[in-house]
Design a protein around this motif. Structure first.
Motif, short mmCIF file in Angstrom:
data_model
loop_
_atom_site.label_atom_id
_atom_site.label_comp_id
_atom_site.label_asym_id
_atom_site.label_seq_id
_atom_site.Cartn_x
_atom_site.Cartn_y
_atom_site.Cartn_z
N VAL A 20 17.57 -1.18 4.31
CA VAL A 20 17.90 -1.84 5.56
C VAL A 20 19.42 -1.81 5.73
O VAL A 20 20.17 -2.05 4.78
CB VAL A 20 17.36 -3.29 5.60
CG1 VAL A 20 17.91 -4.13 4.47
CG2 VAL A 20 17.64 -3.93 6.95
N ASP A 21 19.84 -1.48 6.92
CA ASP A 21 21.27 -1.46 7.22
C ASP A 21 21.75 -2.92 7.28
O ASP A 21 21.30 -3.68 8.14
CB ASP A 21 21.52 -0.75 8.55
CG ASP A 21 23.01 -0.53 8.83
OD1 ASP A 21 23.76 -1.52 8.73
OD2 ASP A 21 23.40 0.60 9.16
N GLY A 22 22.63 -3.28 6.39
CA GLY A 22 23.07 -4.67 6.30
C GLY A 22 23.81 -5.16 7.51
O GLY A 22 23.91 -6.38 7.72
N THR A 23 24.31 -4.26 8.34
CA THR A 23 25.06 -4.65 9.53
C THR A 23 24.18 -4.74 10.76
O THR A 23 24.26 -5.70 11.53
CB THR A 23 26.21 -3.66 9.79
OG1 THR A 23 27.07 -3.60 8.65
CG2 THR A 23 27.00 -4.06 11.02
N THR A 24 23.31 -3.76 10.96
CA THR A 24 22.51 -3.69 12.19
C THR A 24 21.08 -4.20 12.00
O THR A 24 20.41 -4.53 12.99
CB THR A 24 22.43 -2.25 12.69
OG1 THR A 24 21.67 -1.46 11.76
CG2 THR A 24 23.82 -1.65 12.85
N GLY A 25 20.57 -4.20 10.77
CA GLY A 25 19.19 -4.59 10.53
C GLY A 25 18.19 -3.46 10.68
O GLY A 25 16.98 -3.66 10.49
N GLY A 65 13.10 -1.28 -1.80
CA GLY A 65 12.04 -0.72 -2.64
C GLY A 65 11.87 0.74 -2.33
O GLY A 65 12.81 1.40 -1.87
N HIS A 66 10.65 1.26 -2.56
CA HIS A 66 10.44 2.68 -2.30
C HIS A 66 9.12 2.92 -1.58
O HIS A 66 8.16 2.15 -1.72
CB HIS A 66 10.49 3.50 -3.59
CG HIS A 66 9.36 3.21 -4.55
ND1 HIS A 66 9.44 2.22 -5.50
CD2 HIS A 66 8.15 3.79 -4.70
CE1 HIS A 66 8.31 2.20 -6.20
NE2 HIS A 66 7.52 3.15 -5.74
N LEU A 67 9.10 3.98 -0.80
CA LEU A 67 7.89 4.45 -0.13
C LEU A 67 7.15 5.41 -1.05
O LEU A 67 5.99 5.22 -1.38
CB LEU A 67 8.25 5.14 1.19
CG LEU A 67 8.93 4.23 2.23
CD1 LEU A 67 9.57 5.08 3.33
CD2 LEU A 67 7.92 3.28 2.83
N LEU A 68 7.82 6.46 -1.42
CA LEU A 68 7.36 7.39 -2.46
C LEU A 68 8.34 7.27 -3.61
O LEU A 68 9.39 6.63 -3.49
CB LEU A 68 7.32 8.82 -1.92
CG LEU A 68 6.46 9.03 -0.65
CD1 LEU A 68 6.66 10.43 -0.12
CD2 LEU A 68 4.99 8.78 -0.95
N GLU A 69 8.01 7.86 -4.72
CA GLU A 69 8.89 7.74 -5.89
C GLU A 69 10.30 8.25 -5.60
O GLU A 69 11.27 7.79 -6.19
CB GLU A 69 8.29 8.49 -7.08
CG GLU A 69 7.09 7.78 -7.68
CD GLU A 69 6.58 8.48 -8.92
OE1 GLU A 69 6.98 9.64 -9.13
OE2 GLU A 69 5.80 7.88 -9.67
N LEU A 98 0.83 -1.21 0.00
CA LEU A 98 0.00 0.00 0.00
C LEU A 98 0.86 1.26 0.00
O LEU A 98 0.77 2.07 -0.91
CB LEU A 98 -0.96 0.02 1.19
CG LEU A 98 -1.98 -1.13 1.23
CD1 LEU A 98 -2.80 -1.07 2.51
CD2 LEU A 98 -2.89 -1.10 0.01
N LEU A 99 1.69 1.43 1.00
CA LEU A 99 2.58 2.60 1.05
C LEU A 99 4.02 2.21 0.81
O LEU A 99 4.92 3.03 0.96
CB LEU A 99 2.44 3.31 2.40
CG LEU A 99 1.07 3.91 2.70
CD1 LEU A 99 1.07 4.60 4.05
CD2 LEU A 99 0.64 4.88 1.62
N PHE A 100 4.24 0.96 0.46
CA PHE A 100 5.59 0.48 0.19
C PHE A 100 5.55 -0.45 -1.02
O PHE A 100 4.78 -1.41 -1.05
CB PHE A 100 6.14 -0.26 1.41
CG PHE A 100 7.34 -1.12 1.12
CD1 PHE A 100 8.47 -0.55 0.53
CD2 PHE A 100 7.35 -2.46 1.42
CE1 PHE A 100 9.59 -1.33 0.26
CE2 PHE A 100 8.46 -3.25 1.15
CZ PHE A 100 9.57 -2.68 0.56
N GLN A 101 6.37 -0.15 -2.00
CA GLN A 101 6.47 -1.00 -3.18
C GLN A 101 7.80 -1.74 -3.14
O GLN A 101 8.87 -1.12 -3.22
CB GLN A 101 6.37 -0.16 -4.46
CG GLN A 101 5.06 0.61 -4.59
CD GLN A 101 3.85 -0.31 -4.62
OE1 GLN A 101 3.80 -1.26 -5.39
NE2 GLN A 101 2.86 -0.03 -3.77
N LEU A 102 7.73 -3.05 -3.00
CA LEU A 102 8.93 -3.87 -2.93
C LEU A 102 9.57 -3.95 -4.31
O LEU A 102 8.88 -4.09 -5.32
CB LEU A 102 8.57 -5.27 -2.44
CG LEU A 102 9.71 -6.25 -2.19
CD1 LEU A 102 10.55 -5.78 -1.01
CD2 LEU A 102 9.15 -7.65 -1.92
#
Length: 397
Positions: A293-298, A283-287, A242-246
């Motif tokens: 995601v931080d690959g180290t901390t999550g 992905g994106h929230l808005l265009e 809805l508000l997030f496009q993967l």
């Protein structure tokens, strides 16, 4: 004004003289001169009454002559609260003892009342039950109970509290509290993540075909946070949240790789976040806003192109999935119960429910370099013009 306890969690009272001539309802007079009102609370604030005493709407409105006759003598006694700020004003009918809400900043000609409670005693009982649920104490203090059954039981218990005192329909604010707030009990603590959010939960909400699950080959070397890798493999994320496009184009790129490969020349290395090489774009929230995601901390973050700012979005991938699930659930409930008729109250309820699970998503305290405290989810929930919480609202792009 007299006070019986000035400490937070205590109560303050008014004298009989302070109630005259505004309040004639016997039960209300007894309550205000006896048990009184709480000095502090998460949902209700009575600081204005404590500081200024009783004031009529007619005394506060900028153009009182345009107020409807039945509104002029309503007494402003406090405000609904949402985290760190006031929302609508709480007003009291001195003749009947009924409690309502209104927006004192609205055009006086357009002001109206929304019922909140049949009495002060009921109002405080409703708030106490809701705060017990939020804090998992009192009648809601049983630990270790999570999942759909726990949500239903908590919702039924709150509904019983509200319905027992409401002579007619339960007021909208409490009805949405009974439907939305228990959703925070849908999942218990996770292993290395905030929540143990089940694969089945997302499949049932979005449809099994609407969930994207990844393989190890899809992950870049920078994604070393194993709980995040496990969640993306086993639980997954909705492709259309809805508000997030993967971004279903795999393998997932680091933010620096995304701009180098997909949009070369748009931004220099100095304009991207310093950690762009370890920020994995999902992905994106808005265009113009990437979800990473931080690959180290999550940690889950939002990278805004217009202002070149990296901000916290969610504590981790599990609370991101919960947020998307919560929003999807809310739209289903709105279609049935019309919760968005009281949009401001619904937005506050959604934010408070999310904050129980993920304070990072709602806390404006700056955490990163350049972070201005703006938080995506609370702002989007409150955007009535954008219609995020309406059942019929289209997804943003």
């Amino acid at each position: 004004m007299s006070t019986t306890d000035t400490d937070v969690g205590g109560a303050f009272t008014l004298s009989d003289d302070e109630l005259d001539p505004y309040i004639t309802h016997a039960g209300t007079r007894q309550w205000l001169t006896g048990p009184g009102l709480p000095s502090g609370g998460a949902l209700l604030g009575f600081g204005a009454l404590r500081e200024h005493g009783l004031r009529r709407l007619a005394d506060l409105a900028g153009d009182a002559e345009r107020l409807a006759e039945e509104l002029r003598d309503q007494l402003v006694i406090g405000a609904l609260r949402s985290l760190d700020r006031d929302l609508e004003s709480i007003v009291l009918d001195g003749t009947t003892g009924e409690v309502s809400t209104t927006d004192v900043h609205r055009n006086p000609a357009l002001m109206d009342l929304s019922p909140l409670a049949p009495s002060l005693e009921a109002l405080l009982r409703f708030a106490a039950a809701t705060e017990e649920l939020t804090a998992s104490r009192g009648r809601f203090g049983t630990s270790g109970q999570f999942g759909p059954k726990a949500v239903t039981e908590a919702s039924d218990r709150l509904s019983t509290v509200f319905g027992a005192a409401a002579a007619a329909d339960v007021p909208p604010y409490w009805r949405m509290a009974a439907l939305i707030r228990p959703l925070a009990r849908i999942a218990g603590p996770g292993d290395g993540l905030v929540l143990d959010l089940s694969k089945r939960l997302l499949d049932e909400e979005f449809g099994a075909g609407g969930i994207m699950r990844f393989e190890d080959v899809d992950f870049p070397s920078a994604l070393v946070h194993e709980p995040t890798r496990r969640f993306l493999r086993e639980t997954g994320l909705p492709e259309d949240g809805l508000l997030f496009q993967l971004d279903t184009e795999v393998p997932l790129p680091a933010l620096s790789e995304y701009y180098a490969d997909e949009r070369p020349g748009d931004f220099t290395a100095d304009e991207l976040p310093a950690a762009a090489h370890r920020l994995i774009r999902l992905g994106h929230l808005l265009e113009d806003t990437s979800l990473v995601v931080d690959g180290t901390t999550g940690a889950v973050l939002a990278w805004s192109e217009p202002d070149l700012t990296l901000r916290p979005l969610n504590a981790d991938i599990s609370t991101l999935a919960f947020t998307l699930w919560l929003l999807h659930r809310e739209k289903t409930l709105d279609a049935i119960h019309g919760l968005s008729d009281a949009y401001g109250q619904l937005a506050a309820t959604m934010t408070q429910t999310l904050a129980v699970i993920d304070p990072v998503a709602c806390d404006p305290t700056p955490l990163l370099d350049g972070d201005d405290g703006w938080r995506y989810w609370p702002e989007i929930f409150e955007d009535q013009a954008g219609g995020t919480l309406y059942a019929w609202a289209p997804a943003r792009t």
